[in-house]
Design a protein around this motif. Structure first.
Motif, PDB file in Angstrom:
ATOM      1  N   GLY A 153      62.563  39.215  31.215  1.00 39.31           N
ATOM      2  CA  GLY A 153      62.636  40.581  31.720  1.00 39.31           C
ATOM      3  C   GLY A 153      62.587  40.714  33.229  1.00 39.31           C
ATOM      4  O   GLY A 153      62.481  41.822  33.748  1.00 39.31           O
ATOM      5  N   VAL A 154      62.660  39.594  33.945  1.00 42.03           N
ATOM      6  CA  VAL A 154      62.580  39.608  35.408  1.00 42.03           C
ATOM      7  C   VAL A 154      63.873  39.051  35.999  1.00 42.03           C
ATOM      8  O   VAL A 154      64.311  37.958  35.629  1.00 42.03           O
ATOM      9  N   ASP A 173      58.352  49.709  36.445  1.00 43.67           N
ATOM     10  CA  ASP A 173      56.877  49.749  36.510  1.00 43.67           C
ATOM     11  C   ASP A 173      56.374  51.158  36.622  1.00 43.67           C
ATOM     12  O   ASP A 173      56.972  52.041  37.079  1.00 43.67           O
ATOM     13  N   SER A 209      58.615  30.535  36.220  1.00 43.62           N
ATOM     14  CA  SER A 209      59.035  31.925  36.095  1.00 43.62           C
ATOM     15  C   SER A 209      60.323  32.122  36.882  1.00 43.62           C
ATOM     16  O   SER A 209      60.743  31.254  37.655  1.00 43.62           O
ATOM     17  N   THR A 214      62.144  44.200  37.542  1.00 47.25           N
ATOM     18  CA  THR A 214      61.793  43.992  36.135  1.00 47.25           C
ATOM     19  C   THR A 214      62.655  44.896  35.282  1.00 47.25           C
ATOM     20  O   THR A 214      63.021  46.009  35.700  1.00 47.25           O
TER      21      THR A 214
END
Length: 146
Positions: free
Chosen positions: A9-10, A146, A119, A142
């Motif tokens: 998701g990044v 957020d 990551s 993302t």
């Protein structure tokens, strides 16, 4: 001329900007959130082309027909997580199935880091240490705002 990575998701990308293929001229953002919530990262050695391509994708989405000969490599991640890939063609491929994706000149370094469990951000940071065409910091988006 860049490193762009998507995992978990990044979407992360380096910031080094070039005037054509040789002269670093500063930094720029290579990833963006589109109006529909999709994430896009694009790389090209031709100044201004990634911005033009991003506008076309915003208008047409992954099913659009793109001008032939666009020297662009891109990842498009839809809000549902589907990932599409574009490289120098007239259409996106996908949705693709995979645990992670990396494009650009530093992609081989990033894939090695991703395979070792890094990551998305760490993979771009590692690629920046190894790839002369990547650097100047890391931008991160993302999939879920957020």
């Amino acid at each position: 001329m860049t490193t762009i990575v998507f995992r978990d998701g990044v979407l992360a990308a380096d910031r080094r900007a070039f005037a054509g293929e040789k002269l670093p001229i500063g930094a720029k953002t290579k990833i963006a959130r589109l109006a529909d919530g999709s994430l896009i990262g694009a790389s090209t050695p031709n100044p201004g082309t990634s911005e033009r391509f991003r506008r076309l994708v915003e208008e047409q989405g992954p099913a659009g027909a793109y001008p032939p000969g666009m020297n662009v490599q891109a990842l498009l991640v839809l809000p549902n997580g589907d990932v599409f890939y574009f490289k120098d063609g007239e259409a996106f491929a996908g949705p693709l199935d995979g645990a992670f994706f990396a494009i650009g000149s530093g992609s081989e370094y990033a894939i090695g880091a991703l395979m070792a469990g890094a990551s998305a951000v760490a993979a771009v940071e590692i690629a920046c240490q190894c790839d002369v065409w990547s650097g100047s910091g890391v931008d991160v988006l993302t999939l879920q705002e957020d």
